[in-house]
Write an enzyme that holds these catalytic residues in place. Structure first.
Site, mmCIF file in Angstrom:
data_model
loop_
_atom_site.group_PDB
_atom_site.id
_atom_site.type_symbol
_atom_site.label_atom_id
_atom_site.label_comp_id
_atom_site.label_asym_id
_atom_site.label_seq_id
_atom_site.Cartn_x
_atom_site.Cartn_y
_atom_site.Cartn_z
ATOM 1 N N PRO A 129 -2.295 -7.826 4.673
ATOM 2 C CA PRO A 129 -2.095 -7.213 5.881
ATOM 3 C C PRO A 129 -0.639 -6.780 6.083
ATOM 4 O O PRO A 129 -0.115 -6.085 6.892
ATOM 5 C CB PRO A 129 -2.327 -8.458 6.681
ATOM 6 N N TRP A 157 -8.471 -4.512 2.661
ATOM 7 C CA TRP A 157 -8.882 -3.410 2.053
ATOM 8 C C TRP A 157 -9.143 -3.511 0.694
ATOM 9 O O TRP A 157 -8.929 -2.155 -0.169
ATOM 10 C CB TRP A 157 -8.045 -2.218 2.296
ATOM 11 N N THR A 159 -11.541 -2.906 -2.446
ATOM 12 C CA THR A 159 -12.615 -2.248 -2.708
ATOM 13 C C THR A 159 -13.520 -3.393 -3.579
ATOM 14 O O THR A 159 -13.112 -3.896 -4.593
ATOM 15 C CB THR A 159 -12.634 -1.027 -3.537
ATOM 16 N N ASP A 240 -0.146 4.146 -11.927
ATOM 17 C CA ASP A 240 0.020 5.584 -12.457
ATOM 18 C C ASP A 240 -1.274 6.212 -12.898
ATOM 19 O O ASP A 240 -1.611 7.454 -12.532
ATOM 20 C CB ASP A 240 0.979 5.508 -13.488
ATOM 21 N N GLN A 337 -17.117 23.532 8.290
ATOM 22 C CA GLN A 337 -16.953 24.546 9.257
ATOM 23 C C GLN A 337 -18.150 25.783 8.597
ATOM 24 O O GLN A 337 -18.985 26.311 9.463
ATOM 25 C CB GLN A 337 -15.693 25.223 9.035
ATOM 26 N N ILE A 338 -18.208 26.043 7.474
ATOM 27 C CA ILE A 338 -19.171 26.990 6.846
ATOM 28 C C ILE A 338 -20.533 26.624 7.331
ATOM 29 O O ILE A 338 -21.557 27.553 7.412
ATOM 30 C CB ILE A 338 -18.957 27.354 5.362
ATOM 31 N N GLY A 340 -21.555 24.628 9.938
ATOM 32 C CA GLY A 340 -21.782 24.849 11.311
ATOM 33 C C GLY A 340 -22.128 23.430 11.799
ATOM 34 O O GLY A 340 -21.851 22.542 11.144
ATOM 35 N N GLU A 364 -4.517 3.978 -3.661
ATOM 36 C CA GLU A 364 -3.777 4.476 -4.720
ATOM 37 C C GLU A 364 -2.517 4.858 -4.422
ATOM 38 O O GLU A 364 -2.032 5.649 -5.292
ATOM 39 C CB GLU A 364 -4.565 5.064 -5.911
ATOM 40 N N GLY A 365 -1.796 4.736 -3.487
ATOM 41 C CA GLY A 365 -0.519 5.293 -2.773
ATOM 42 C C GLY A 365 -0.848 6.458 -2.070
ATOM 43 O O GLY A 365 -1.412 7.608 -2.402
HETATM 44 C C1 FAD Z 1 -10.954 2.537 1.771
HETATM 45 C C2 FAD Z 1 -9.723 1.816 1.105
HETATM 46 C C3 FAD Z 1 -9.893 1.086 -0.251
HETATM 47 C C4 FAD Z 1 -8.856 0.574 -0.683
HETATM 48 N N1 FAD Z 1 -9.111 -0.135 -1.801
HETATM 49 C C5 FAD Z 1 -8.054 -1.067 -2.141
HETATM 50 C C6 FAD Z 1 -8.153 -1.999 -3.420
HETATM 51 O O1 FAD Z 1 -9.260 -2.017 -4.061
HETATM 52 N N2 FAD Z 1 -7.058 -2.614 -3.827
HETATM 53 C C7 FAD Z 1 -5.982 -2.865 -3.062
HETATM 54 O O2 FAD Z 1 -5.016 -3.506 -3.569
HETATM 55 N N3 FAD Z 1 -5.814 -1.921 -1.973
HETATM 56 C C8 FAD Z 1 -6.647 -0.864 -1.693
HETATM 57 N N4 FAD Z 1 -6.301 -0.279 -0.696
HETATM 58 C C9 FAD Z 1 -5.293 -0.203 0.128
HETATM 59 C C10 FAD Z 1 -4.387 0.907 0.035
HETATM 60 O O3 FAD Z 1 -3.834 1.033 -1.111
HETATM 61 C C11 FAD Z 1 -3.292 0.966 1.152
HETATM 62 O O4 FAD Z 1 -3.899 1.193 2.297
HETATM 63 C C12 FAD Z 1 -2.266 1.972 0.954
HETATM 64 O O5 FAD Z 1 -1.304 1.466 -0.216
HETATM 65 C C13 FAD Z 1 -1.208 1.914 2.271
HETATM 66 O O6 FAD Z 1 -0.866 0.749 2.554
HETATM 67 P P1 FAD Z 1 -1.008 0.454 4.107
HETATM 68 O O7 FAD Z 1 -2.540 0.447 4.514
HETATM 69 O O8 FAD Z 1 -0.564 -1.174 4.389
HETATM 70 O O9 FAD Z 1 -0.123 1.368 4.845
HETATM 71 P P2 FAD Z 1 1.705 1.245 5.020
HETATM 72 O O10 FAD Z 1 2.315 0.834 3.959
HETATM 73 O O11 FAD Z 1 1.695 0.308 6.114
HETATM 74 O O12 FAD Z 1 2.040 2.570 5.409
HETATM 75 C C14 FAD Z 1 1.595 3.190 6.814
HETATM 76 C C15 FAD Z 1 2.091 4.696 6.636
HETATM 77 O O13 FAD Z 1 3.564 4.539 6.460
HETATM 78 C C16 FAD Z 1 3.781 5.529 5.703
HETATM 79 N N5 FAD Z 1 4.984 5.067 4.776
HETATM 80 C C17 FAD Z 1 5.094 3.559 4.231
HETATM 81 N N6 FAD Z 1 6.342 3.517 3.741
HETATM 82 C C18 FAD Z 1 6.956 4.602 3.701
HETATM 83 C C19 FAD Z 1 8.175 5.394 3.374
HETATM 84 N N7 FAD Z 1 9.094 4.613 2.782
HETATM 85 N N8 FAD Z 1 8.359 6.827 3.627
HETATM 86 C C20 FAD Z 1 7.559 7.567 4.331
HETATM 87 N N9 FAD Z 1 6.327 6.908 4.844
HETATM 88 C C21 FAD Z 1 6.112 5.739 4.502
HETATM 89 C C22 FAD Z 1 2.479 5.520 4.615
HETATM 90 O O14 FAD Z 1 2.537 6.593 3.837
HETATM 91 C C23 FAD Z 1 1.559 5.349 5.647
HETATM 92 O O15 FAD Z 1 1.403 6.791 5.983
HETATM 93 C C24 FAD Z 1 -7.427 0.481 0.089
HETATM 94 C C25 FAD Z 1 -7.521 1.281 1.222
HETATM 95 C C26 FAD Z 1 -8.645 1.711 1.593
HETATM 96 C C27 FAD Z 1 -8.207 2.438 2.968
#
Ligand code: FAD
Length: 387
Positions: A129, A157, A159, A240, A337-338, A340, A364-365
């Site tokens: 969190p 989050w 999976t 990676d 869109q295509i 409709g 995954e980033g």
């Molecule tokens: C459906 C789903 C499945 C997932 N599965 C897994 C899983 O199996 N295991 C696991 O460990 N995680 C999992 N995740 C988590 C996922 O990897 C994270 O949600 C993701 O890495 C982003 O982290 P966050 O949600 O804390 O967002 P934050 O890190 O809080 O980011 C919020 C926003 O700020 C931006 N941001 C943050 N830092 C910067 C910076 N330095 N410069 C510019 N922008 C920045 C981010 O790009 C994003 O747009 C999952 C997420 C989802 C939604």
């Protein structure tokens, strides 16, 4: 059409996944989405066929194919169910590769065959969190007590987290200020100390997304993956690879949307002729195809570089992830869109794909995280990579 990055074996793999998907996935994919249904039996079946962990070698119960082969598997699964492609790439790229590269013989022998066969559901538990992109700030702690490790913290989050039998979990084993230098990877089996709460997501439904709490979970030294305080490296190395895998999800999902849009445009009429005879629709389809082929090529190139032990795979993994995630969102939007009104209904694949695609820009980033990696390599050159 032959692809210079793929071999005949990859094509055979594609054909067998397609056959499997048409038989087993098509009948259930919609239910997975509508009911957020986690297909436990299908996961076992994927394991039986060797599709769940394509990179696990035969001695550990997998087919032992290269990264390109696993991308092809993920791509074909995602054409029918992006959720299953997503699950597969996480299991194969985040978890199996971590075990193969850093696991002890005992860990590999005990755990890999169970994951490969689908007997055990495995999750990758990094995000919390407090922090996702800034993974070096995680707060889950593993404390040394009486020769054992006691783990406390929350992951979010995750999976398959709701159904996992085992978690590859990253926890802090030193002060918070030490950031990435004080994180260790653990293999934590599901037990009474693990509390899961299912999460309702916009897309990738049926993937068993959950918040997972670890309350005084006790594990031994045998459950440490790699070395103490070197877990962050494991997380980054597997991410990676997973960036290439998740690009396969984007490519497969986009192919599914394009197939549906093309078929629709040929059969749907407007103003007395099929949609496909209208130039705007033709241009839209052409743009979708052009984007898709660029995304597919850069994804295969990244996997080819990895298979050929070229460290620049890291750069191409992030380029592929960034490009294909945005591509999938755009193609899914244009597909809707295509189609409709049909495209906006739950009857179409494209509606589901549009929701599923969005997470490709986050998991995954995020897109921003990929830009950070690409810029860092541009500015400072490639980092040291163990291949
Ligand atoms: C459906 C789903 C499945 C997932 N599965 C897994 C899983 O199996 N295991 C696991 O460990 N995680 C999992 N995740 C988590 C996922 O990897 C994270 O949600 C993701 O890495 C982003 O982290 P966050 O949600 O804390 O967002 P934050 O890190 O809080 O980011 C919020 C926003 O700020 C931006 N941001 C943050 N830092 C910067 C910076 N330095 N410069 C510019 N922008 C920045 C981010 O790009 C994003 O747009 C999952 C997420 C989802 C939604």
């Amino acid at each position: 059409m032959p692809d210079p990055f793929l071999t005949d074996e990859h094509q055979l793999i594609r054909n067998s996944v397609k056959e499997f998907a048409e038989r087993y996935i098509v009948p259930i994919a919609r239910k997975m989405d509508l009911e957020d249904y986690y297909p436990r039996d299908l996961i076992r079946e994927l394991g039986k066929q060797g599709f769940l962990t394509p990179s696990a070698p035969p001695e550990y119960g997998g087919p032992g194919i290269d990264l390109r082969g696993s991308v092809v598997v993920v791509e074909e699964l995602s054409r029918y169910s992006p959720t299953l492609g997503f699950i597969t790439e996480i299991v194969n790229d985040n978890i199996v590769y971590a075990l193969l590269k850093y696991g002890s013989n005992k860990q590999k022998e005990e755990i890999l065959p169970k994951i490969a066969s689908g007997e055990w559901v495995a999750s990758y538990a990094l995000t919390e969190p407090c922090c996702g992109t800034d993974a070096a700030a995680i707060e889950t702690r593993a404390e040394r007590r009486g020769g054992e490790w006691v783990i406390n913290g929350r992951k979010i989050w995750i999976t398959q987290g709701a159904y996992a039998d085992i978690y590859l979990l990253f926890a802090r084993t030193g002060p918070k200020e030490a950031r990435h230098r004080a994180i260790t990877a653990f293999l934590v089996r599901r037990g009474d100390c693990v509390e899961v709460s299912k999460l309702e997501m916009m897309g990738m439904r049926g993937a068993g997304e959950a918040e997972v709490k670890f309350n005084d979970c006790v594990v031994g030294d045998d459950d440490v993956l790699g070395k103490i305080n070197e877990g962050f490296k494991i997380a980054m190395v597997t991410l990676d690879l997973a960036r290439i895998g998740i690009s396969g999800v984007a490519v497969g999902l986009s192919q599914g949307v394009l197939d549906e849009a093309l078929e629709w445009a040929k059969t749907r009429t407007a103003f007395g002729k099929p949609l496909i005879d209208w130039e705007w629709i033709q241009f839209q389809l052409a743009d979708m195809k052009a984007k898709l082929e660029i995304g597919r090529t850069v994804t295969y190139k990244a996997a080819w570089l990895y298979d050929n032990k070229d460290p620049s795979f890291i750069l191409y993994a992030s380029i592929a992830k960034l490009y294909t995630a945005q591509m999938a969102v755009e193609i899914a939007r244009d597909g809707v869109q295509i189609l409709g009104g049909f495209g906006y209904s739950k009857e179409s694949f494209s509606e589901r794909a549009y929701r599923d695609a969005k997470v490709l820009e986050i998991a995954e980033g995020t897109n921003e995280a990929q830009r950070i990696v690409i810029h860092r390599i541009l500015a400072r050159g490639l980092p040291e990579v163990e291949l």
